[in-house]
Design a protein around this motif. Structure first.
Motif, short mmCIF file in Angstrom:
data_model
loop_
_atom_site.label_atom_id
_atom_site.label_comp_id
_atom_site.label_asym_id
_atom_site.label_seq_id
_atom_site.Cartn_x
_atom_site.Cartn_y
_atom_site.Cartn_z
N GLN A 1 0.85 -1.19 0.00
CA GLN A 1 0.00 0.00 0.00
C GLN A 1 0.88 1.24 0.00
OE1 GLN A 1 -2.34 0.46 3.54
NE2 GLN A 1 -3.52 2.17 2.73
N VAL A 2 0.61 2.13 -0.93
CA VAL A 2 1.37 3.37 -1.02
C VAL A 2 0.76 4.39 -0.07
CG1 VAL A 2 2.08 5.27 -2.49
CG2 VAL A 2 2.04 2.93 -3.41
N LEU A 3 1.61 5.00 0.72
CA LEU A 3 1.17 6.04 1.64
C LEU A 3 2.07 7.25 1.53
CD1 LEU A 3 0.38 4.11 4.95
CD2 LEU A 3 -1.27 5.13 3.38
N LEU A 18 7.23 27.94 8.50
CA LEU A 18 6.75 26.59 8.81
C LEU A 18 7.46 25.62 7.86
CD1 LEU A 18 2.87 26.99 9.14
CD2 LEU A 18 4.46 26.40 10.98
N ARG A 19 7.56 24.36 8.29
CA ARG A 19 8.08 23.33 7.42
C ARG A 19 7.07 22.20 7.33
NH1 ARG A 19 13.52 19.55 7.68
NH2 ARG A 19 12.33 18.46 9.29
N LEU A 20 6.73 21.84 6.11
CA LEU A 20 5.88 20.69 5.87
C LEU A 20 6.75 19.51 5.47
CD1 LEU A 20 2.98 22.29 3.79
CD2 LEU A 20 3.26 22.16 6.27
N SER A 21 6.34 18.33 5.92
CA SER A 21 7.04 17.11 5.56
C SER A 21 6.07 16.14 4.90
CB SER A 21 7.64 16.45 6.80
OG SER A 21 8.58 17.29 7.43
N CYS A 22 6.60 15.32 4.04
CA CYS A 22 5.80 14.31 3.33
C CYS A 22 6.63 13.03 3.34
CB CYS A 22 5.52 14.78 1.91
SG CYS A 22 4.60 13.64 0.87
N ALA A 23 6.15 12.04 4.07
CA ALA A 23 6.87 10.77 4.22
C ALA A 23 6.22 9.72 3.34
CB ALA A 23 6.85 10.32 5.67
N ALA A 24 7.02 9.09 2.48
CA ALA A 24 6.49 8.13 1.53
C ALA A 24 6.84 6.70 1.94
CB ALA A 24 7.03 8.41 0.14
N SER A 25 5.92 5.79 1.67
CA SER A 25 6.17 4.38 1.89
C SER A 25 5.39 3.57 0.86
CB SER A 25 5.80 3.95 3.31
OG SER A 25 4.42 4.16 3.53
N GLY A 26 5.86 2.34 0.61
CA GLY A 26 5.14 1.47 -0.30
C GLY A 26 5.40 1.70 -1.77
N LEU A 27 6.39 2.52 -2.08
CA LEU A 27 6.75 2.76 -3.49
C LEU A 27 8.25 2.99 -3.57
CD1 LEU A 27 5.68 6.41 -4.52
CD2 LEU A 27 6.16 5.68 -2.22
N THR A 28 8.77 2.83 -4.77
CA THR A 28 10.18 3.11 -4.99
C THR A 28 10.31 4.63 -5.10
OG1 THR A 28 10.38 1.01 -6.18
CG2 THR A 28 12.19 2.59 -6.40
N PHE A 29 10.50 5.24 -3.96
CA PHE A 29 10.36 6.69 -3.85
C PHE A 29 11.31 7.43 -4.78
CE2 PHE A 29 9.12 10.55 -2.04
CZ PHE A 29 10.21 11.29 -1.64
N SER A 30 12.51 6.90 -4.93
CA SER A 30 13.52 7.61 -5.73
C SER A 30 13.16 7.65 -7.21
CB SER A 30 14.90 6.98 -5.53
OG SER A 30 14.87 5.62 -5.92
N ARG A 31 12.15 6.93 -7.65
CA ARG A 31 11.70 6.99 -9.04
C ARG A 31 10.72 8.13 -9.28
NH1 ARG A 31 8.95 1.90 -11.13
NH2 ARG A 31 9.08 3.11 -13.05
N TYR A 32 10.17 8.66 -8.20
CA TYR A 32 9.05 9.60 -8.32
C TYR A 32 9.47 11.04 -8.11
CZ TYR A 32 5.67 5.82 -8.40
OH TYR A 32 4.94 4.71 -8.76
N ALA A 33 8.88 11.91 -8.92
CA ALA A 33 8.90 13.33 -8.63
C ALA A 33 7.82 13.63 -7.60
CB ALA A 33 8.64 14.13 -9.90
#
Length: 122
Positions: A1-3, A18-33
């Motif tokens: 599951q991609v989150l 402010l700083r926003l963060s976005c944490a990715a899981s369930g995908l090959t993150f380095s392939r994505y913009a």
């Protein structure tokens, strides 16, 4: 599951940061913009910034250029949006989105974060 799980945001006075963060899981993150968009009441969804897969290309909307900085850490599977000199007109719900092509358009986004509220008081 991609989150894509967002954190950060909140209430800040004009001129603040402010700083926003976005944490990715369930995908090959380095392939994505990754791009950030925002949605304010009564307005259309607006592109804010994007970053390509390895972080060497970024772009910004004119409304945030020079104030916001997007960055990523492919080891931690994280993307950040550093927001400085915030203005009341930056008030919106901010969304991160992952896409295979680098894009400024929400139609090409494959996966979305849950959104996070940013409120800038005058």
């Amino acid at each position: 599951q991609v989150l894509l799980v967002q954190s950060g945001g909140g209430l800040v006075q004009a001129g603040g940061s402010l700083r926003l963060s976005c944490a990715a899981s369930g995908l090959t993150f380095s392939r994505y913009a990754v791009a950030w968009f925002r949605l304010a009441p009564g307005k259309e969804r607006e592109f804010v910034a994007n970053i390509n897969w390895d972080g060497d290309r970024t772009s910004y909307s004119d409304s945030v250029k020079g104030r916001f900085t997007i960055s990523r850490d492919n080891v931690k599977n994280m993307v950040y949006l550093e927001m400085n000199s915030l203005k009341p007109e930056d008030t919106a719900v901010y969304y991160c989105g992952a896409s295979l092509p680098l894009t400024t358009g929400h139609a090409l986004i494959d996966y979305w974060g849950q959104g996070t509220q940013v409120t800038v008081s005058s």
